[in-house]
Design a protein around this motif. Sequence first.
Motif, PDB file in Angstrom:
ATOM      1  N   GLY A   1      -7.996  71.096  59.548  1.00  0.00           N
ATOM      2  CA  GLY A   1      -8.588  72.230  58.416  1.00  0.00           C
ATOM      3  C   GLY A   1      -9.867  71.592  57.769  1.00  0.00           C
ATOM      4  O   GLY A   1     -10.388  70.580  58.324  1.00  0.00           O
ATOM      5  N   ARG A   2     -10.492  72.386  56.987  1.00  0.00           N
ATOM      6  CA  ARG A   2     -11.682  72.062  56.620  1.00  0.00           C
ATOM      7  C   ARG A   2     -11.926  72.933  55.226  1.00  0.00           C
ATOM      8  O   ARG A   2     -10.987  74.080  55.044  1.00  0.00           O
ATOM      9  N   ASP A   3     -12.814  72.603  54.270  1.00  0.00           N
ATOM     10  CA  ASP A   3     -12.903  73.419  52.958  1.00  0.00           C
ATOM     11  C   ASP A   3     -14.324  74.301  52.998  1.00  0.00           C
ATOM     12  O   ASP A   3     -15.236  73.848  52.442  1.00  0.00           O
ATOM     13  N   GLY A   4     -14.058  75.336  53.866  1.00  0.00           N
ATOM     14  CA  GLY A   4     -15.374  76.172  54.110  1.00  0.00           C
ATOM     15  C   GLY A   4     -15.896  75.695  55.298  1.00  0.00           C
ATOM     16  O   GLY A   4     -15.794  74.525  55.839  1.00  0.00           O
ATOM     17  N   GLY A   5     -16.798  76.623  55.684  1.00  0.00           N
ATOM     18  CA  GLY A   5     -17.677  76.400  57.266  1.00  0.00           C
ATOM     19  C   GLY A   5     -18.430  75.440  57.181  1.00  0.00           C
ATOM     20  O   GLY A   5     -18.637  74.702  58.152  1.00  0.00           O
ATOM     21  N   ALA A   6     -19.027  74.792  55.919  1.00  0.00           N
ATOM     22  CA  ALA A   6     -19.980  73.612  56.109  1.00  0.00           C
ATOM     23  C   ALA A   6     -19.342  72.222  56.197  1.00  0.00           C
ATOM     24  O   ALA A   6     -19.947  71.341  56.408  1.00  0.00           O
ATOM     25  N   ASP A   7     -18.136  72.309  55.787  1.00  0.00           N
ATOM     26  CA  ASP A   7     -17.363  70.999  55.676  1.00  0.00           C
ATOM     27  C   ASP A   7     -16.875  70.565  56.985  1.00  0.00           C
ATOM     28  O   ASP A   7     -16.420  71.443  57.748  1.00  0.00           O
ATOM     29  N   PRO A   8     -16.910  69.449  57.374  1.00  0.00           N
ATOM     30  CA  PRO A   8     -16.419  68.930  58.774  1.00  0.00           C
ATOM     31  C   PRO A   8     -14.734  68.975  58.888  1.00  0.00           C
ATOM     32  O   PRO A   8     -14.123  68.922  58.141  1.00  0.00           O
TER      33      PRO A   8
ATOM     34  N   THR B   1     -11.072  68.176  59.696  1.00  0.00           N
ATOM     35  CA  THR B   1     -10.395  67.067  59.516  1.00  0.00           C
ATOM     36  C   THR B   1      -9.764  66.702  60.956  1.00  0.00           C
ATOM     37  O   THR B   1     -10.082  67.493  62.077  1.00  0.00           O
ATOM     38  N   GLU B   2      -9.347  65.441  61.396  1.00  0.00           N
ATOM     39  CA  GLU B   2      -8.713  65.273  62.691  1.00  0.00           C
ATOM     40  C   GLU B   2      -7.512  66.106  62.791  1.00  0.00           C
ATOM     41  O   GLU B   2      -6.817  66.597  61.859  1.00  0.00           O
TER      42      GLU B   2
ATOM     43  N   GLU C   1       9.090  71.028  56.197  1.00  0.00           N
ATOM     44  CA  GLU C   1       8.504  70.354  55.285  1.00  0.00           C
ATOM     45  C   GLU C   1       8.599  68.713  55.464  1.00  0.00           C
ATOM     46  O   GLU C   1       7.510  68.122  55.287  1.00  0.00           O
ATOM     47  N   THR C   2       9.669  68.410  56.109  1.00  0.00           N
ATOM     48  CA  THR C   2       9.792  66.718  56.147  1.00  0.00           C
ATOM     49  C   THR C   2       8.997  66.455  57.333  1.00  0.00           C
ATOM     50  O   THR C   2       8.724  65.265  57.496  1.00  0.00           O
ATOM     51  N   THR C   3       8.718  67.186  58.523  1.00  0.00           N
ATOM     52  CA  THR C   3       7.932  66.914  59.577  1.00  0.00           C
ATOM     53  C   THR C   3       6.509  67.661  59.876  1.00  0.00           C
ATOM     54  O   THR C   3       5.988  67.832  60.790  1.00  0.00           O
ATOM     55  N   ALA C   4       6.088  68.054  58.481  1.00  0.00           N
ATOM     56  CA  ALA C   4       4.998  68.805  58.505  1.00  0.00           C
ATOM     57  C   ALA C   4       3.674  68.013  58.745  1.00  0.00           C
ATOM     58  O   ALA C   4       3.778  66.594  58.523  1.00  0.00           O
ATOM     59  N   ALA C   5       2.636  68.560  59.009  1.00  0.00           N
ATOM     60  CA  ALA C   5       1.318  67.733  59.068  1.00  0.00           C
ATOM     61  C   ALA C   5       0.756  67.628  57.971  1.00  0.00           C
ATOM     62  O   ALA C   5       0.549  68.481  57.106  1.00  0.00           O
ATOM     63  N   LEU C   6       0.527  66.363  57.535  1.00  0.00           N
ATOM     64  CA  LEU C   6      -0.144  66.054  56.384  1.00  0.00           C
ATOM     65  C   LEU C   6      -1.677  65.831  56.383  1.00  0.00           C
ATOM     66  O   LEU C   6      -1.965  64.903  57.077  1.00  0.00           O
ATOM     67  N   LEU C   7      -2.541  66.863  56.017  1.00  0.00           N
ATOM     68  CA  LEU C   7      -3.896  66.610  56.341  1.00  0.00           C
ATOM     69  C   LEU C   7      -4.497  65.625  55.424  1.00  0.00           C
ATOM     70  O   LEU C   7      -4.033  65.457  54.150  1.00  0.00           O
ATOM     71  N   PRO C   8      -5.678  64.890  55.323  1.00  0.00           N
ATOM     72  CA  PRO C   8      -6.049  64.026  54.642  1.00  0.00           C
ATOM     73  C   PRO C   8      -6.800  64.467  53.289  1.00  0.00           C
ATOM     74  O   PRO C   8      -7.131  63.735  52.543  1.00  0.00           O
ATOM     75  N   ARG C   9      -6.985  65.604  53.191  1.00  0.00           N
ATOM     76  CA  ARG C   9      -7.506  66.455  52.130  1.00  0.00           C
ATOM     77  C   ARG C   9      -7.019  67.828  52.108  1.00  0.00           C
ATOM     78  O   ARG C   9      -6.742  68.199  53.045  1.00  0.00           O
ATOM     79  N   ALA C  10      -7.340  68.329  50.779  1.00  0.00           N
ATOM     80  CA  ALA C  10      -6.906  69.784  50.614  1.00  0.00           C
ATOM     81  C   ALA C  10      -7.841  70.612  51.503  1.00  0.00           C
ATOM     82  O   ALA C  10      -9.210  70.297  51.248  1.00  0.00           O
ATOM     83  N   VAL C  11      -7.565  71.581  51.994  1.00  0.00           N
ATOM     84  CA  VAL C  11      -8.489  72.649  52.945  1.00  0.00           C
ATOM     85  C   VAL C  11      -8.165  73.982  52.654  1.00  0.00           C
ATOM     86  O   VAL C  11      -7.013  74.380  52.119  1.00  0.00           O
ATOM     87  N   THR C  12      -9.133  74.835  52.993  1.00  0.00           N
ATOM     88  CA  THR C  12      -8.913  76.287  52.643  1.00  0.00           C
ATOM     89  C   THR C  12      -8.897  77.262  54.052  1.00  0.00           C
ATOM     90  O   THR C  12      -8.843  78.331  54.080  1.00  0.00           O
ATOM     91  N   GLU C  13      -9.156  76.289  55.237  1.00  0.00           N
ATOM     92  CA  GLU C  13      -9.399  76.977  56.375  1.00  0.00           C
ATOM     93  C   GLU C  13      -8.533  76.083  57.277  1.00  0.00           C
ATOM     94  O   GLU C  13      -8.663  74.796  57.487  1.00  0.00           O
TER      95      GLU C  13
END
Length: 328
Positions: free
Chosen positions: A102-109, A111-112, A120-132
């Motif tokens: 994910g990323r937070d808008g087009g200018a944001d790199p 995430t891995e 929910e128990t096996t969900a992917a947990l991203l390192p930060r909140a994203v909007t895309e």
Amino acid sequence: MALLCLAPALTAAPPADTAAEPVHTWTADLTVVDADDTGVRHTDGALRTTGAEPLDGSARAGGGHGVQVLAPHALDRPADRVWAEPAADVPGGAAITVEVRGRDGGADPWTEWREAGDDETTAALLPRAVTEVEVRLTLTDATGRLAVRGLELSADTDPDAPRETAAAAAYTARVFATREGLVGHTTANGHVIRPDDHFVALPSRRGLSRKGGREYSVRVCGPVRCETAPVWDVGPWNIRDDYWNPSSVRETFRDLPRGRPQAQAAYQDGHNGGRDGFGRRVLNPAGIDLADGTFHNVGLRDNGWVTVTFLWTTRSAPASAGDTAGDG
């Protein structure tokens, strides 16, 4: 008896406004197969492998193998947790892997990539909140009968998730490099290897660029010069060893310190009985494979030690398509 009469009042349901964070749900469009995708086709209402040559890297054991990268999906609110529920016919010997980033808008790199389970128990947990969110499906099918008929995804916010701390500089490690070779074979992201090619392989899909992409790139410094090259393949030895990440979030081998590939620990210290994640005896300490052009450009004549900077491990802009091999 009085206590029993009071029980209903003590256990009354909470008001509706205290409900958990809302969930954003969408259905993936699997019908679009384009130049970013390799070894898959959509036919008879399902995504299937084409039965072509297995991709090297994550599928060296053989069998049909394909990758589909879906178009980015915009969320209606920030989220850091994603899970995926495929509707599929999965015979024995076949598998589906769903990964998200994910990323937070087009200018944001980006995430891995993180693997997404079906709840929910096996969900992917991203390192930060994203909007895309972007989704990658990897199909492994030695039977020819695997059929993915649909994919539903859900995203929300985990209030207890640790938050990423932005790094001031990209992470650098000294690792042993081997020459990949394999001209004419296909990498884990679908690139057909050419003579004098410029890319690298790392032993985890978390930092695998899309076909032709450079969003995950490394700067490799050898005995003569440095080169910036994209990550287009998976290996050597392991496929779930993101050793450039802190041990606390490393996908496997969390007993090892950051920057130490499991193959190196196995070869030098007997980690895991001297064997890799597949149980094979490790014959060298390699933590990176270099395509022929990169191998020779940095000045290696034989396998040897190089300094590698993992450029996406800082929140600065990702490497651009304008980066050149042998940039000095």
